[in-house]
Design an enzyme around this catalytic site. Structure first.
Site, PDB file in Angstrom:
ATOM      1  N   TRP A  27       0.835  -1.214   0.000  1.00 50.85           N
ATOM      2  CA  TRP A  27       0.000   0.000   0.000  1.00 50.85           C
ATOM      3  C   TRP A  27       0.861   1.251   0.000  1.00 50.85           C
ATOM      4  O   TRP A  27       0.573   2.212  -0.718  1.00 50.85           O
ATOM      5  CB  TRP A  27      -0.971  -0.005   1.179  1.00 50.85           C
ATOM      6  CG  TRP A  27      -1.938  -1.158   1.108  1.00 50.85           C
ATOM      7  CD1 TRP A  27      -2.053  -2.184   1.996  1.00 50.85           C
ATOM      8  CD2 TRP A  27      -2.897  -1.425   0.066  1.00 50.85           C
ATOM      9  NE1 TRP A  27      -3.023  -3.059   1.576  1.00 50.85           N
ATOM     10  CE2 TRP A  27      -3.557  -2.631   0.406  1.00 50.85           C
ATOM     11  CE3 TRP A  27      -3.255  -0.768  -1.116  1.00 50.85           C
ATOM     12  CZ2 TRP A  27      -4.562  -3.186  -0.393  1.00 50.85           C
ATOM     13  CZ3 TRP A  27      -4.255  -1.310  -1.911  1.00 50.85           C
ATOM     14  CH2 TRP A  27      -4.893  -2.507  -1.554  1.00 50.85           C
TER      15      TRP A  27
ATOM     16  N   ASP B 184      -1.958   6.882   6.113  1.00 49.40           N
ATOM     17  CA  ASP B 184      -2.956   5.917   5.685  1.00 49.40           C
ATOM     18  C   ASP B 184      -3.237   5.036   6.902  1.00 49.40           C
ATOM     19  O   ASP B 184      -2.392   4.247   7.316  1.00 49.40           O
ATOM     20  CB  ASP B 184      -2.396   5.092   4.512  1.00 49.40           C
ATOM     21  CG  ASP B 184      -3.332   3.964   4.079  1.00 49.40           C
ATOM     22  OD1 ASP B 184      -4.384   3.771   4.713  1.00 49.40           O
ATOM     23  OD2 ASP B 184      -2.993   3.277   3.097  1.00 49.40           O
TER      24      ASP B 184
ATOM     25  N   LYS C 215     -12.144  -1.862   6.603  1.00 48.37           N
ATOM     26  CA  LYS C 215     -11.323  -2.682   7.488  1.00 48.37           C
ATOM     27  C   LYS C 215     -11.803  -2.564   8.934  1.00 48.37           C
ATOM     28  O   LYS C 215     -11.957  -3.538   9.611  1.00 48.37           O
ATOM     29  CB  LYS C 215      -9.850  -2.272   7.410  1.00 48.37           C
ATOM     30  CG  LYS C 215      -9.297  -2.130   5.989  1.00 48.37           C
ATOM     31  CD  LYS C 215      -8.901  -3.437   5.361  1.00 48.37           C
ATOM     32  CE  LYS C 215      -8.666  -3.355   3.863  1.00 48.37           C
ATOM     33  NZ  LYS C 215      -7.669  -2.419   3.414  1.00 48.37           N
TER      34      LYS C 215
END
Ligand SMILES: *Cc1c(COP(=O)(O)O)cnc(C)c1O
Length: 355
Positions: free
Chosen positions: A99, A166, A190
């Site tokens: 990511w 993030d 999530k």
């Protein structure tokens, strides 16, 4: 059979959150209409956004001067929106996995990127600690929890330049010193809500400093000004987020979420460390509380499929590891219970006995 949901995302949510959301999809708070067919401009929808924003601010103790936004596009769109809005010449990134690498790739479209450190040398099994943040960069970017590799940066960095994070997979799992950040963002699927909405916490006075024109939809100022209502926001996922924020508050807030996360992680990691068949993949001091990654030891590698089938037979869902790491991953987000973690541990113990 009872199922234990260890999926990495979309992932487990509290039963009552899903029930309330399902109910609103049939009859939205007694209006006689489904939330799905209700206007985002309706009188009964605005309070949903307002309360979700207020609860987010309350739970994370977000200081004055920050906006909480609910947008579309996923965390992946934020990989581009952050540099679009903040990168004038140069940005600094910590490379801790897939990511982070994707975020870096997007930033490079807008300017120079300095990778302050990377754990790529060891397949991202740790979070680098020794690095210097260049003071001449426009911002520093970190991925606080590396969902795929099971590593986590549990500390809010002191950064001399605006800090972007993030927090897709660890938001609301611990108290965060929001004042240390310029932007915190993440996909909701999530640890916050169902898929379809992205949260962004942004410090307003840092906006509008880049010289490039920004398309309206990609300009944070648009969404700050319009309170996430510039265009049609994802109404059902926002409603689901609100139910989950209420649930977190009722449980005792993020401090309680952190206590539970520690308890769950302790239960699962202790078994990984004790069990003769398994070994954890992340370095001990970088271990994530949210995504627990482990593999079979070299001499037991051939048991891979057998363990997966065994675990599935015991009701464990989603324990197969990401293809970049292999092995297994038990994602233990806020809604995962101690009971679920103990069931996984029993399963590992019983599998060990048969080998
Ligand atoms: C899942 C994930 C993403 C991607 O999120 P999307 O909402 O699917 O774009 C980004 N970063 C992290 C840390 C993730 O876990």
């Amino acid at each position: 059979m009872k199922k234990y949901n260890f999926n990495a995302g979309p992932s487990i949510l509290p039963q009552e959150v899903m029930q309330a959301t399902a109910q609103a999809c049939i009859d939205f708070e007694g209006s006689g209409l489904s939330l799905m067919e209700t206007s985002h401009r309706a009188k009964n929808f605005q309070p949903v956004v307002d309360e979700a924003v207020a609860l987010f601010k309350e739970l994370l103790e977000i200081p004055e001067g920050y906006s909480v936004l609910f947008l579309g596009g996923g965390a992946s769109l934020q990989f581009c929106m952050v540099p679009f809005n903040f990168l004038e010449k140069k940005a600094a990134y910590l490379n801790t996995g897939v990511w982070a690498s994707k975020a870096i790739k997007e930033a490079k479209i807008f300017g120079e990127v300095v990778e302050v450190a990377s754990s790529k040398d060891k397949n991202f099994t740790y979070v680098p600690r020794d690095f210097e943040i260049p003071t001449d960069a426009d911002y520093m970017h970190v991925t606080t929890n590396n969902t795929i590799y099971g590593t986590e940066l549990l500390k809010d960095l002191d950064s001399p330049i605006p800090l972007m994070a993030d927090m897709s997979s660890d938001i609301l799992s611990r108290p965060v010193d929001v004042s240390k950040y310029a932007v915190i963002y993440g996909g909701a699927q999530k640890n916050l809500s169902m898929a379809g909405v992205t949260f962004v916490i942004v410090k307003e006075d840092l906006l509008g400093r880049v010289s490039r024109p920004i398309p309206t939809m990609l300009d944070y100022r648009t969404h700050v000004k319009k309170g996430s209502m510039f265009n049609t926001p994802p109404t059902v996922p926002i409603y689901c987020a609100l139910q989950n924020l209420r649930w977190i508050k009722k449980q005792g807030g993020v401090a309680e979420m952190e206590r539970r996360a520690k308890e769950r992680a302790e239960i699962v990691y202790s078994e990984i460390d004790r069990n003769k068949l398994f070994v954890g993949t992340a370095e001990t001091d970088s271990r994530s509380r949210m995504n627990i990654t482990f593999v079979l030891k070299d001499e037991y590698q051939e048991l891979q499929d057998e363990f997966l089938a065994f675990a599935t037979g015991r009701g464990m869902v989603g324990v197969k590891g990401h293809r970049d790491v292999g092995g297994f991953r038990a994602s233990c987000y806020n809604a995962m219970t101690v009971e679920g973690c103990k069931a996984l541990v029993e399963c590992m113990k019983d599998f060990e006995k048969t080998h």
